[in-house]
Design a protein around this motif. Structure first.
Motif, PDB file in Angstrom:
ATOM      1  N   GLY A  50       8.513   3.622 -12.146  1.00  0.00           N
ATOM      2  CA  GLY A  50       7.438   2.742 -12.580  1.00  0.00           C
ATOM      3  C   GLY A  50       6.617   2.222 -11.421  1.00  0.00           C
ATOM      4  N   LEU A  51       7.276   1.868 -10.331  1.00  0.00           N
ATOM      5  CA  LEU A  51       6.556   1.400  -9.141  1.00  0.00           C
ATOM      6  C   LEU A  51       5.692   2.508  -8.553  1.00  0.00           C
ATOM      7  N   ALA A  52       6.165   3.747  -8.636  1.00  0.00           N
ATOM      8  CA  ALA A  52       5.339   4.871  -8.187  1.00  0.00           C
ATOM      9  C   ALA A  52       4.109   5.007  -9.082  1.00  0.00           C
ATOM     10  N   THR A  53       4.276   4.783 -10.376  1.00  0.00           N
ATOM     11  CA  THR A  53       3.155   4.884 -11.308  1.00  0.00           C
ATOM     12  C   THR A  53       2.096   3.832 -11.020  1.00  0.00           C
ATOM     13  N   LEU A  54       2.494   2.652 -10.570  1.00  0.00           N
ATOM     14  CA  LEU A  54       1.495   1.635 -10.232  1.00  0.00           C
ATOM     15  C   LEU A  54       1.034   1.744  -8.780  1.00  0.00           C
ATOM     16  N   SER A  55       1.412   2.844  -8.109  1.00  0.00           N
ATOM     17  CA  SER A  55       0.936   3.166  -6.750  1.00  0.00           C
ATOM     18  C   SER A  55       1.365   2.121  -5.724  1.00  0.00           C
ATOM     19  N   LEU A  56       2.641   1.788  -5.741  1.00  0.00           N
ATOM     20  CA  LEU A  56       3.172   0.876  -4.733  1.00  0.00           C
ATOM     21  C   LEU A  56       3.147   1.547  -3.363  1.00  0.00           C
ATOM     22  N   PRO A  57       2.675   0.851  -2.308  1.00  0.00           N
ATOM     23  CA  PRO A  57       2.702   1.445  -0.964  1.00  0.00           C
ATOM     24  C   PRO A  57       4.107   1.887  -0.578  1.00  0.00           C
ATOM     25  N   GLY A  58       4.201   3.067   0.026  1.00  0.00           N
ATOM     26  CA  GLY A  58       5.477   3.658   0.382  1.00  0.00           C
ATOM     27  C   GLY A  58       5.933   4.717  -0.588  1.00  0.00           C
ATOM     28  N   LEU A  59       5.276   4.778  -1.752  1.00  0.00           N
ATOM     29  CA  LEU A  59       5.550   5.828  -2.724  1.00  0.00           C
ATOM     30  C   LEU A  59       4.326   6.733  -2.834  1.00  0.00           C
ATOM     31  N   ALA A  60       4.543   7.986  -3.211  1.00  0.00           N
ATOM     32  CA  ALA A  60       3.533   9.032  -3.047  1.00  0.00           C
ATOM     33  C   ALA A  60       2.171   8.726  -3.679  1.00  0.00           C
ATOM     34  N   PRO A  61       2.088   8.191  -4.901  1.00  0.00           N
ATOM     35  CA  PRO A  61       0.748   7.998  -5.488  1.00  0.00           C
ATOM     36  C   PRO A  61      -0.145   7.034  -4.714  1.00  0.00           C
ATOM     37  N   PHE A  62       0.427   6.173  -3.878  1.00  0.00           N
ATOM     38  CA  PHE A  62      -0.399   5.180  -3.185  1.00  0.00           C
ATOM     39  C   PHE A  62      -1.458   5.825  -2.297  1.00  0.00           C
ATOM     40  N   ILE A  63      -1.049   6.777  -1.462  1.00  0.00           N
ATOM     41  CA  ILE A  63      -1.997   7.347  -0.504  1.00  0.00           C
ATOM     42  C   ILE A  63      -3.077   8.129  -1.220  1.00  0.00           C
ATOM     43  N   SER A  64      -2.729   8.813  -2.317  1.00  0.00           N
ATOM     44  CA  SER A  64      -3.743   9.572  -3.050  1.00  0.00           C
ATOM     45  C   SER A  64      -4.734   8.634  -3.732  1.00  0.00           C
ATOM     46  N   GLU A  65      -4.250   7.556  -4.340  1.00  0.00           N
ATOM     47  CA  GLU A  65      -5.150   6.597  -4.975  1.00  0.00           C
ATOM     48  C   GLU A  65      -6.015   5.901  -3.937  1.00  0.00           C
ATOM     49  N   PHE A  66      -5.457   5.610  -2.781  1.00  0.00           N
ATOM     50  CA  PHE A  66      -6.213   4.975  -1.696  1.00  0.00           C
ATOM     51  C   PHE A  66      -7.340   5.892  -1.217  1.00  0.00           C
ATOM     52  N   LEU A  67      -7.034   7.174  -1.058  1.00  0.00           N
ATOM     53  CA  LEU A  67      -8.062   8.127  -0.639  1.00  0.00           C
ATOM     54  C   LEU A  67      -9.173   8.242  -1.677  1.00  0.00           C
ATOM     55  N   VAL A  68      -8.807   8.265  -2.948  1.00  0.00           N
ATOM     56  CA  VAL A  68      -9.819   8.337  -4.009  1.00  0.00           C
ATOM     57  C   VAL A  68     -10.733   7.119  -3.961  1.00  0.00           C
ATOM     58  N   LEU A  69     -10.164   5.942  -3.815  1.00  0.00           N
ATOM     59  CA  LEU A  69     -10.970   4.731  -3.799  1.00  0.00           C
ATOM     60  C   LEU A  69     -11.864   4.664  -2.564  1.00  0.00           C
ATOM     61  N   ILE A  70     -11.334   5.040  -1.402  1.00  0.00           N
ATOM     62  CA  ILE A  70     -12.149   5.051  -0.180  1.00  0.00           C
ATOM     63  C   ILE A  70     -13.275   6.064  -0.307  1.00  0.00           C
ATOM     64  N   GLY A  71     -12.931   7.279  -0.779  1.00  0.00           N
ATOM     65  CA  GLY A  71     -13.944   8.311  -0.923  1.00  0.00           C
ATOM     66  C   GLY A  71     -14.998   7.961  -1.956  1.00  0.00           C
ATOM     67  N   THR A  72     -14.613   7.239  -2.998  1.00  0.00           N
ATOM     68  CA  THR A  72     -15.569   6.837  -4.021  1.00  0.00           C
ATOM     69  C   THR A  72     -16.453   5.693  -3.534  1.00  0.00           C
TER      70      THR A  72
END
Length: 535
Positions: A405-427
């Motif tokens: 669940g923490l990965a689903t909410l993109s908690l830093p230290g879990l894989a989805p965080f860096i991808s969501e961060f890149l999407v937001l920065i790029g957008t």
């Protein structure tokens, strides 16, 4: 003579599906182990491709090119780039785990025939359909011929339809399967018209005749050789984009997903959301952006707006769900919004983040949905209100649910965080308002995940007797279930800390897409005062 590894990659699960069906109906265990062995062997081939792939080399590698239908200008052409490679790896990693997770899903699906043997609607058919989906998805990721891609893009709907309608649960599974099929078939029909239109355009251009070769068409589009009115190219773009938006799914073409996900078995639902639906977002990158660069730029603001709506819509509806499986399916709608937003931000960071997000979403959704499925199989109910105090009687199950669940909410230290961060920065560098609105999902996701965990896993243990009860006596995760969950959580942790291996494969392919579109990255501007200091 070199080995045609890409053909081996998709042909292995195809032959495996046939072999599973050939196993005597009285030996379901043999069929299961054979299906698992085929999935593991396919994973081994994908690992070999990853080892042999040169991220700094030519874009498409392991290329196979053979004559197929010369009269139509279509060929059997396969090739693998970095974007396709990471999605091939995701697919082949998940399939053995999904087979293990659904080990008993089809045990009672078949009836007995007159001789006492089980009819074909049982583990044999279930495994064969699963392997068939894998084969078609893999072909979609490696096809370099547009018509070849289209055939498998549509064909994968058939085995997926039978997995939902034939092996799902609940009275609404047949309706959900039909809804899934009709939505996607309609999108495919629109795409077919666009594929035919594109062939006519290439036939009228200075390309030596009509062709479906992706590389030839992309080169012609990049150099301005496609002899067609810009309005026609925009219509063709919409034809492709509509089919991919339904498959992905993008709001408002999403309504088939929650019903299909809830009605299917957990393993089949993960196969659909984490694997099959990725073909839609992958195709946006490979086909929509490269073949129709001007149309993609023209429609990008509209698609980005729809993606932002999907991000917020999916998260808000997830909060209001009373069924844990439906809740997770709505989170996927929100996550697909992030993926599509990054693609149509038309920045290298956004597209790199989107591709990485496809992988990370596959891992996190698989973990959360399968763990929830294990939980539901114990209680016999998917209603959140029927649970409480699970962490006291099944701490490993509760703990793994929390990590997923923490990965689903993109908690830093879990894989989805860096991808969501890149999407937001790029957008943000191109559509700052869209990026700001999308960040609201970070708060909303924390609400739906933590509140769900609190209601299901925390609090007092519900008694076994009485209405809406029974967490007491619930067994913790068993050995087979731990084998399924542990690799997914390990990958979420590893790629959360060290995503470089994936980014090294993705970056060059994304850079090539941007250069093909002649799309520069926007330069962030910082206003300065007349004295030269920051304002």
């Amino acid at each position: 003579m070199s080995v045609p590894w890409l053909t081996v990659l998709w042909l292995l699960p195809t032959v495996g599906a046939i072999a599973v069906l050939a196993v005597p109906n009285t030996r379901p265990d043999v069929a299961k182990w054979l299906g698992l062995a085929v999935a593991v062997a396919t994973f081994a081939v994908s690992v070999g491709l990853a080892v042999g792939f040169d991220a700094t080399g030519t874009r498409y590698q392991f290329v196979e090119d053979h004559s197929w239908i010369p009269a139509l200008g279509t060929r059997y052409t396969l090739g693998l780039d970095g974007i396709g490679l990471v999605l091939v790896l995701l697919t082949t990693v998940l399939l053995p785990l999904l087979i293990l997770a659904g080990w008993h899903d089809a045990d009672h699906a078949g009836s007995l025939d007159h001789s006492g043997g089980r009819r074909q609607k049982g583990p044999h058919t279930y495994l064969a359909l699963t392997l068939a989906v894998e084969a078609m998805v893999l072909m979609s990721f490696v096809a370099l011929d547009i018509l070849l891609f289209y055939i498998f893009f549509e064909a994968m709907l058939i085995p997926m339809y039978f997995l939902i309608g034939g092996f799902g649960s609940g009275a609404g599974r047949s309706a959900a399967a039909v809804k899934f099929l009709l939505y996607n078939l309609f999108g495919g029909l629109i795409m077919l018209a666009a594929v035919v239109g594109l062939y006519v355009v290439t036939a009228q251009s200075d390309l030596g005749g009509g062709t479906f070769d992706l590389r030839t068409v992309v080169q012609a589009a990049s150099s301005g050789q496609l002899d067609a009115d810009s309005g026609l190219l925009k219509m063709l773009f919409l034809g492709f984009m509509f089919a991919f938006a339904v498959k992905a799914p993008l709001w408002p073409f999403h309504s088939w997903l929650p019903d299909a996900a809830v009605s299917a078995t957990p393993a089949s639902a993960v196969l659909m959301m984490a694997v099959v639906d990725k073909v839609g977002t992958f195709a946006m990158l490979r086909y929509c952006l490269q073949i129709f660069p001007d149309a993609a730029r023209y429609f990008a603001p509209l698609i980005a707006a729809l993606a932002v709506i999907g991000i917020v819509y999916g998260a808000v509806l997830a909060i209001g769900q009373t069924d844990v499986m439906r809740l997770i399916s709505y989170t996927s709608i929100s996550h697909f919004g992030f993926i599509i937003l990054g693609i149509f931000a038309l920045t290298q960071q956004g597209q790199t983040g989107s591709t990485l997000y496809m992988v990370n979403h596959g891992l996190s959704t698989a973990a959360l949905f399968l763990i929830a499925g294990f939980l539901v199989s114990r209680r016999g109910s998917a209603l959140i209100a029927d649970y409480g105090g699970v962490q006291k009687v099944a701490p490993v199950l509760a703990g793994t649910f929390l990590i997923a669940g923490l990965a689903t909410l993109s908690l830093p230290g879990l894989a989805p965080f860096i991808s969501e961060f890149l999407v937001l920065i790029g957008t943000f560098t191109r559509y700052p308002v869209a990026a700001i609105l999308a960040t609201s999902a970070l708060v909303l996701s924390a609400i739906y995940i933590l509140w769900t965990y609190q209601r299901m896993m925390g609090g007092p243990v519900r008694p076994v007797e009485g209405p809406g009860a029974a967490s007491r006596g619930m067994p913790d995760l068993r050995g087979r279930e731990l084998v399924v969950v542990a690799p997914l959580l390990a990958l979420l942790l590893v790629f959360g800390i060290y995503p470089k291996p994936l980014l090294a494969m993705i970056d060059p392919a994304v850079e090539h897409t941007m250069s093909t579109m002649h799309q520069p990255n926007p330069q962030p501007t910082v206003p300065v005062s007349t004295q030269g200091g920051p304002k």
